[in-house]
Design a protein around this motif. Structure first.
Motif, PDB file in Angstrom:
ATOM      1  N   ALA A  56       0.836  -1.203   0.000  1.00 49.48           N
ATOM      2  CA  ALA A  56       0.000   0.000   0.000  1.00 49.48           C
ATOM      3  C   ALA A  56       0.869   1.250   0.000  1.00 49.48           C
ATOM      4  O   ALA A  56       1.814   1.371   0.786  1.00 49.48           O
ATOM      5  N   GLY A  57       0.582   2.172  -0.903  1.00 45.77           N
ATOM      6  CA  GLY A  57       1.331   3.418  -0.967  1.00 45.77           C
ATOM      7  C   GLY A  57       2.560   3.373  -1.848  1.00 45.77           C
ATOM      8  O   GLY A  57       3.176   4.412  -2.094  1.00 45.77           O
ATOM      9  N   LYS A  58       2.955   2.193  -2.300  1.00 44.70           N
ATOM     10  CA  LYS A  58       4.103   2.073  -3.193  1.00 44.70           C
ATOM     11  C   LYS A  58       3.616   1.923  -4.635  1.00 44.70           C
ATOM     12  O   LYS A  58       2.609   1.252  -4.899  1.00 44.70           O
ATOM     13  N   THR A  59       4.345   2.494  -5.574  1.00 44.47           N
ATOM     14  CA  THR A  59       4.017   2.318  -6.980  1.00 44.47           C
ATOM     15  C   THR A  59       4.513   0.946  -7.440  1.00 44.47           C
ATOM     16  O   THR A  59       5.433   0.372  -6.826  1.00 44.47           O
ATOM     17  N   PRO A  60       3.934   0.417  -8.509  1.00 42.96           N
ATOM     18  CA  PRO A  60       4.429  -0.858  -9.035  1.00 42.96           C
ATOM     19  C   PRO A  60       5.918  -0.802  -9.383  1.00 42.96           C
ATOM     20  O   PRO A  60       6.651  -1.763  -9.145  1.00 42.96           O
ATOM     21  N   GLU A  61       6.365   0.340  -9.914  1.00 48.86           N
ATOM     22  CA  GLU A  61       7.775   0.473 -10.290  1.00 48.86           C
ATOM     23  C   GLU A  61       8.678   0.422  -9.061  1.00 48.86           C
ATOM     24  O   GLU A  61       9.767  -0.166  -9.105  1.00 48.86           O
ATOM     25  N   GLN A  62       8.233   1.040  -7.972  1.00 48.66           N
ATOM     26  CA  GLN A  62       9.023   0.970  -6.742  1.00 48.66           C
ATOM     27  C   GLN A  62       9.118  -0.464  -6.234  1.00 48.66           C
ATOM     28  O   GLN A  62      10.197  -0.920  -5.839  1.00 48.66           O
ATOM     29  N   THR A  77      11.805 -16.476  -1.483  1.00 49.52           N
ATOM     30  CA  THR A  77      10.363 -16.247  -1.377  1.00 49.52           C
ATOM     31  C   THR A  77      10.138 -14.798  -0.976  1.00 49.52           C
ATOM     32  O   THR A  77      10.651 -14.341   0.047  1.00 49.52           O
ATOM     33  N   ILE A  78       9.381 -14.079  -1.786  1.00 51.64           N
ATOM     34  CA  ILE A  78       9.104 -12.666  -1.514  1.00 51.64           C
ATOM     35  C   ILE A  78       7.608 -12.503  -1.312  1.00 51.64           C
ATOM     36  O   ILE A  78       6.803 -12.879  -2.162  1.00 51.64           O
ATOM     37  N   LEU A  79       7.242 -11.936  -0.171  1.00 54.03           N
ATOM     38  CA  LEU A  79       5.842 -11.721   0.185  1.00 54.03           C
ATOM     39  C   LEU A  79       5.522 -10.239   0.053  1.00 54.03           C
ATOM     40  O   LEU A  79       6.265  -9.386   0.557  1.00 54.03           O
ATOM     41  N   ILE A  80       4.424  -9.928  -0.637  1.00 54.80           N
ATOM     42  CA  ILE A  80       3.956  -8.551  -0.772  1.00 54.80           C
ATOM     43  C   ILE A  80       2.545  -8.478  -0.193  1.00 54.80           C
ATOM     44  O   ILE A  80       1.637  -9.162  -0.666  1.00 54.80           O
ATOM     45  N   THR A  81       2.352  -7.669   0.843  1.00 54.51           N
ATOM     46  CA  THR A  81       1.034  -7.529   1.463  1.00 54.51           C
ATOM     47  C   THR A  81       0.360  -6.248   0.996  1.00 54.51           C
ATOM     48  O   THR A  81       1.005  -5.325   0.509  1.00 54.51           O
ATOM     49  N   ARG A  82      -0.964  -6.220   1.174  1.00 57.83           N
ATOM     50  CA  ARG A  82      -1.787  -5.064   0.786  1.00 57.83           C
ATOM     51  C   ARG A  82      -1.474  -4.616  -0.650  1.00 57.83           C
ATOM     52  O   ARG A  82      -1.237  -3.441  -0.931  1.00 57.83           O
TER      53      ARG A  82
END
Length: 251
Positions: A56-62, A77-82
């Motif tokens: 949340a609050g980050k752009t896809p590019e970031q 393993t990379i977890l991305i929440t929200r």
């Protein structure tokens, strides 16, 4: 001793890794500064679990830049929440992403094999609590835990919960997720012989105050052995449950 460092030292003992390579793995740059973010590369060594991306609050590019840094430095393993569906679609154009829309969670890489001391039970009061529960369950699975899901077992029909006593009594830690008055955590806390992590959700009518009512109920529970995380914080509950479930492993 941190489990990640222990694995490195055991690899040296077996002869799989040279002393110099092991020293390099421990001493390597603790973070990478990519301008808009300082990616923590030593978190798995310090805490036994790698950094997680809060979407949340980050752009896809970031996020793509952070993912690139993590993958370059060996994070499997990379977890991305929200994570929004729009951002997930953009990230998927660059790298394989397993997106769980209901939980708003994205996973890059494969889930590790369970290595905890037991099983984590994730229970919800109602079906409306499942998005928060899935965030908790996926977080726990991404950190190497076996998860049992018990959904819609709230106190409005207590027999539904009592039908799963084997799973409740066999758990090493239980995450109890509920909105409305948040009574599920107290009930489970009075039945189980393991730690219970209570998660209040923002589900409920007006007087629930967006989850504050459930939060206060859980904080005031008369059942012992209950800890409480913030409203809708499935990630925090899943992470804490994983730490508890790995305490014997981390020597």
């Amino acid at each position: 001793m941190n489990s990640e460092i222990r694995k490195i030292l055991e690899s040296v003992q077996r002869g799989d890794v040279s002393v110099d390579d092991a020293l390099l793995a421990i001493k390597k740059e603790p973070f990478e500064d990519i301008g808009y973010a300082k990616v923590d590369l030593h978190r798995s060594i310090r805490q036994g679990a790698a950094e997680v991306i809060y979407g949340a609050g980050k752009t896809p590019e970031q996020m793509i830049g952070i993912i690139h840094s993590m993958r370059k430095n060996g994070q499997r393993t990379i977890l991305i929440t929200r994570l929004s569906s729009e951002a997930a679609a953009r990230i998927s154009e660059v790298c394989p992403l397993d997106y769980h829309a209901e939980a708003r969670v994205g996973v890059i890489g494969e889930f590790p094999q369970p290595c905890g001391i037991g099983k984590i039970v994730v229970a919800t009061g109602g079906t409306s609590d499942i998005p928060v529960a899935e965030e908790a369950a996926l977080t726990a699975e991404a950190h190497g835990n076996e998860v049992i899901r018990l959904y819609d077992v709230g106190v409005a029909g207590l027999h539904r919960l009592l039908a799963h006593m084997d799973e409740i009594m066999g758990a090493s830690v239980i995450i109890a997720i509920a909105g409305m008055e948040g009574a599920l955590a107290s009930v489970i806390g009075g039945l189980a012989d393991c730690p219970v992590i209570a998660v209040p959700t923002s589900i409920g009518y007006g007087a629930s105050f967006g989850g504050v009512s459930a939060l206060l109920s859980m904080l005031n529970s008369c059942a012992s052995g209950i800890s409480v995380v913030n409203i809708d914080n499935g990630f925090g509950a899943g992470y804490l449950a994983s730490m508890i479930n790995h305490m014997e492993v981390r020597k």
